[in-house]
Scaffold this motif. Sequence first.
Motif, PDB file in Angstrom:
ATOM      1  N   ASN A   1       0.856  -1.187   0.000  1.00 49.82           N
ATOM      2  CA  ASN A   1       0.000   0.000   0.000  1.00 49.82           C
ATOM      3  C   ASN A   1       0.892   1.238   0.000  1.00 49.82           C
ATOM      4  N   LEU A   2       0.902   1.920  -1.141  1.00 53.24           N
ATOM      5  CA  LEU A   2       1.678   3.154  -1.305  1.00 53.24           C
ATOM      6  C   LEU A   2       0.763   4.348  -1.546  1.00 53.24           C
ATOM      7  N   SER A   3      -0.506   4.211  -1.244  1.00 50.49           N
ATOM      8  CA  SER A   3      -1.492   5.246  -1.565  1.00 50.49           C
ATOM      9  C   SER A   3      -1.279   6.508  -0.735  1.00 50.49           C
ATOM     10  N   ARG A   4      -1.864   7.604  -1.223  1.00 56.00           N
ATOM     11  CA  ARG A   4      -1.876   8.900  -0.525  1.00 56.00           C
ATOM     12  C   ARG A   4      -0.477   9.392  -0.201  1.00 56.00           C
ATOM     13  N   ASN A   5       0.362   9.392  -1.216  1.00 55.21           N
ATOM     14  CA  ASN A   5       1.693   9.970  -1.137  1.00 55.21           C
ATOM     15  C   ASN A   5       1.867  10.965  -2.278  1.00 55.21           C
ATOM     16  N   LEU A   6       3.093  11.266  -2.637  1.00 60.77           N
ATOM     17  CA  LEU A   6       3.388  12.205  -3.721  1.00 60.77           C
ATOM     18  C   LEU A   6       4.244  11.525  -4.788  1.00 60.77           C
ATOM     19  N   LEU A   7       3.992  10.228  -5.005  1.00 63.70           N
ATOM     20  CA  LEU A   7       4.790   9.449  -5.953  1.00 63.70           C
ATOM     21  C   LEU A   7       4.551   9.919  -7.381  1.00 63.70           C
ATOM     22  N   GLN A   8       5.624   9.895  -8.174  1.00 66.16           N
ATOM     23  CA  GLN A   8       5.563  10.377  -9.553  1.00 66.16           C
ATOM     24  C   GLN A   8       6.054   9.296 -10.508  1.00 66.16           C
ATOM     25  N   GLY A   9       6.078   9.655 -11.781  1.00 62.58           N
ATOM     26  CA  GLY A   9       6.581   8.734 -12.795  1.00 62.58           C
ATOM     27  C   GLY A   9       5.552   7.692 -13.173  1.00 62.58           C
ATOM     28  N   ARG A  10       6.026   6.615 -13.758  1.00 61.17           N
ATOM     29  CA  ARG A  10       5.146   5.555 -14.251  1.00 61.17           C
ATOM     30  C   ARG A  10       5.105   4.378 -13.279  1.00 61.17           C
ATOM     31  N   ILE A  11       4.043   3.603 -13.388  1.00 63.55           N
ATOM     32  CA  ILE A  11       4.023   2.311 -12.698  1.00 63.55           C
ATOM     33  C   ILE A  11       5.040   1.430 -13.398  1.00 63.55           C
ATOM     34  N   PRO A  12       6.008   0.888 -12.681  1.00 61.66           N
ATOM     35  CA  PRO A  12       7.085   0.175 -13.375  1.00 61.66           C
ATOM     36  C   PRO A  12       6.625  -1.105 -14.063  1.00 61.66           C
ATOM     37  N   GLU A  13       7.246  -1.398 -15.178  1.00 58.80           N
ATOM     38  CA  GLU A  13       7.074  -2.706 -15.812  1.00 58.80           C
ATOM     39  C   GLU A  13       7.819  -3.736 -14.956  1.00 58.80           C
ATOM     40  N   GLY A  14       7.755  -4.969 -15.384  1.00 54.20           N
ATOM     41  CA  GLY A  14       8.509  -5.993 -14.671  1.00 54.20           C
ATOM     42  C   GLY A  14       7.662  -6.953 -13.863  1.00 54.20           C
ATOM     43  N   PHE A  15       6.317  -6.820 -13.940  1.00 53.57           N
ATOM     44  CA  PHE A  15       5.468  -7.824 -13.291  1.00 53.57           C
ATOM     45  C   PHE A  15       5.719  -9.175 -13.951  1.00 53.57           C
ATOM     46  N   GLY A  16       5.590 -10.235 -13.181  1.00 50.90           N
ATOM     47  CA  GLY A  16       5.806 -11.568 -13.736  1.00 50.90           C
ATOM     48  C   GLY A  16       5.253 -12.630 -12.808  1.00 50.90           C
ATOM     49  N   PRO A  17       5.623 -13.875 -13.025  1.00 59.51           N
ATOM     50  CA  PRO A  17       5.096 -14.982 -12.207  1.00 59.51           C
ATOM     51  C   PRO A  17       5.389 -14.827 -10.716  1.00 59.51           C
ATOM     52  N   ARG A  18       6.442 -14.099 -10.359  1.00 54.90           N
ATOM     53  CA  ARG A  18       6.756 -13.896  -8.948  1.00 54.90           C
ATOM     54  C   ARG A  18       5.922 -12.787  -8.309  1.00 54.90           C
ATOM     55  N   SER A  19       5.136 -12.085  -9.119  1.00 55.32           N
ATOM     56  CA  SER A  19       4.312 -10.975  -8.611  1.00 55.32           C
ATOM     57  C   SER A  19       2.996 -11.538  -8.077  1.00 55.32           C
ATOM     58  N   TYR A  20       2.848 -11.539  -6.774  1.00 55.38           N
ATOM     59  CA  TYR A  20       1.652 -12.081  -6.128  1.00 55.38           C
ATOM     60  C   TYR A  20       1.196 -11.068  -5.079  1.00 55.38           C
ATOM     61  N   PHE A  21       0.064 -10.425  -5.355  1.00 62.64           N
ATOM     62  CA  PHE A  21      -0.417  -9.366  -4.467  1.00 62.64           C
ATOM     63  C   PHE A  21      -1.842  -9.664  -4.009  1.00 62.64           C
ATOM     64  N   THR A  22      -2.027  -9.765  -2.703  1.00 59.57           N
ATOM     65  CA  THR A  22      -3.395  -9.759  -2.186  1.00 59.57           C
ATOM     66  C   THR A  22      -3.954  -8.345  -2.227  1.00 59.57           C
ATOM     67  N   VAL A  23      -3.082  -7.347  -2.023  1.00 62.24           N
ATOM     68  CA  VAL A  23      -3.453  -5.935  -2.125  1.00 62.24           C
ATOM     69  C   VAL A  23      -2.330  -5.191  -2.836  1.00 62.24           C
ATOM     70  N   LEU A  24      -2.704  -4.405  -3.844  1.00 58.77           N
ATOM     71  CA  LEU A  24      -1.774  -3.496  -4.509  1.00 58.77           C
ATOM     72  C   LEU A  24      -2.499  -2.159  -4.655  1.00 58.77           C
ATOM     73  N   ASP A  25      -2.176  -1.217  -3.784  1.00 61.64           N
ATOM     74  CA  ASP A  25      -2.895   0.065  -3.734  1.00 61.64           C
ATOM     75  C   ASP A  25      -1.907   1.190  -4.018  1.00 61.64           C
ATOM     76  N   LEU A  26      -2.079   1.814  -5.180  1.00 60.83           N
ATOM     77  CA  LEU A  26      -1.229   2.936  -5.596  1.00 60.83           C
ATOM     78  C   LEU A  26      -2.050   4.207  -5.760  1.00 60.83           C
ATOM     79  N   SER A  27      -3.235   4.255  -5.211  1.00 59.73           N
ATOM     80  CA  SER A  27      -4.167   5.362  -5.416  1.00 59.73           C
ATOM     81  C   SER A  27      -3.681   6.649  -4.749  1.00 59.73           C
ATOM     82  N   TYR A  28      -4.261   7.772  -5.207  1.00 58.25           N
ATOM     83  CA  TYR A  28      -3.979   9.104  -4.646  1.00 58.25           C
ATOM     84  C   TYR A  28      -2.486   9.442  -4.688  1.00 58.25           C
ATOM     85  N   ASN A  29      -1.918   9.360  -5.895  1.00 59.05           N
ATOM     86  CA  ASN A  29      -0.545   9.789  -6.130  1.00 59.05           C
ATOM     87  C   ASN A  29      -0.518  10.647  -7.387  1.00 59.05           C
ATOM     88  N   ASN A  30       0.646  10.827  -7.967  1.00 56.95           N
ATOM     89  CA  ASN A  30       0.786  11.613  -9.204  1.00 56.95           C
ATOM     90  C   ASN A  30       1.367  10.752 -10.323  1.00 56.95           C
TER      91      ASN A  30
END
Length: 365
Positions: A276-305
């Motif tokens: 959970n990285l929500s409600r910060n001031l993060l910039q740029g793009r959501i990084p590529e690189g997701f793959g079979p090792r990417s397992y998220f019960t929660v992935l929250d990037l909301s309320y950023n830039n």
Amino acid sequence: MKFNVVVLLLLLLISTATCCPPSDRRALLAFRSALHEPYLGIFNSWTGQDCCHNWYGISCDSVTHRVADINLRGESEDPIFERAHRTGYMTGRISPAICDLPRLSAITIADWKGISGDIPKCITRLPFLRTLDLIGNQISGGIPYDIGRLHRLAVLNVADNRISGSIPRSLTNLSSLMHLDLRNNLISGVIPADVGRLTMLSRALLSGNRITGRIPESLTRIYRLADVDLSGNQLYGTIPPSLGRMAVLATLNLDGNKITGEIPQTLMTSSVMNLNLSRNLLQGRIPEGFGPRSYFTVLDLSYNNLKGPIPRSISGASYIGHLDLSHNHLCGRIPVGSPFNHLEAASFMFNDCLCGKPLRACLKN
């Protein structure tokens, strides 16, 4: 006649040997006198000379017969609570008399809602203390500055109180500490730069305070660390990429801070399952690189830039249960297939120009 006297003396010696010492009894009664529990009568059993037997919440060492544990919980499944049909409520303070129990290994005075005052400073003189659990009270003041003297301490839980001041520098001397819970207090200042010295730590829960500064790089060198919650503070700076290389880190909550910079690509293929990285001031793009090792019960990037498209590689993640990308500046077509086929529009709303299911259809070229 002489035989009867000898037997009586032996019985008296055995009884005395298995009772708690008078000094421990006096300390417990002084501790009790500073507290007021009006509803359950948990102290009604604190009568008689032997505090090692049938005193509610008190346990003694089987060899020394010294008081070893004080376990008083205001929320419990104990019959005393079930009969009263209520949780506990206690006022008063924790008396320094508790420090006159030199063999204490555990102090649990939790969830009584009304206990106030400071943590007794003398508590750092208890060399055998392994657990200090004071969650869910109204305790104020600071964490004792020399808390680091408690080299056996494995659990420090003062969550849900009114603790103020900064995290003592000596806390990083707690070489046995495994569970640190300081959530929902008034703690300010920075996380000690040498927090990485806590090599046994598995949980670091510091959310809901007024902590400032950067996330220390040394935090990422704690091999056993599985849960990190720094949410709801005033942290700034960037996210250390080395967080994504931690071996057993499963939960990383950094939401509600002032963190800037880009999301490290390492977090997309890390051991982290709840991110959970929500409600910060993060910039740029959501990084590529997701793959079979990417397992998220929660992935929250909301309320950023965050800008740009949703990365196509996200479809290659082995699992994403809850995804929230809302309130950013994302643009482009929402990928099809898993995990997007079970997500609702709220996961993508309030971006610049996202389109495709579950939002509006994309315009044809």
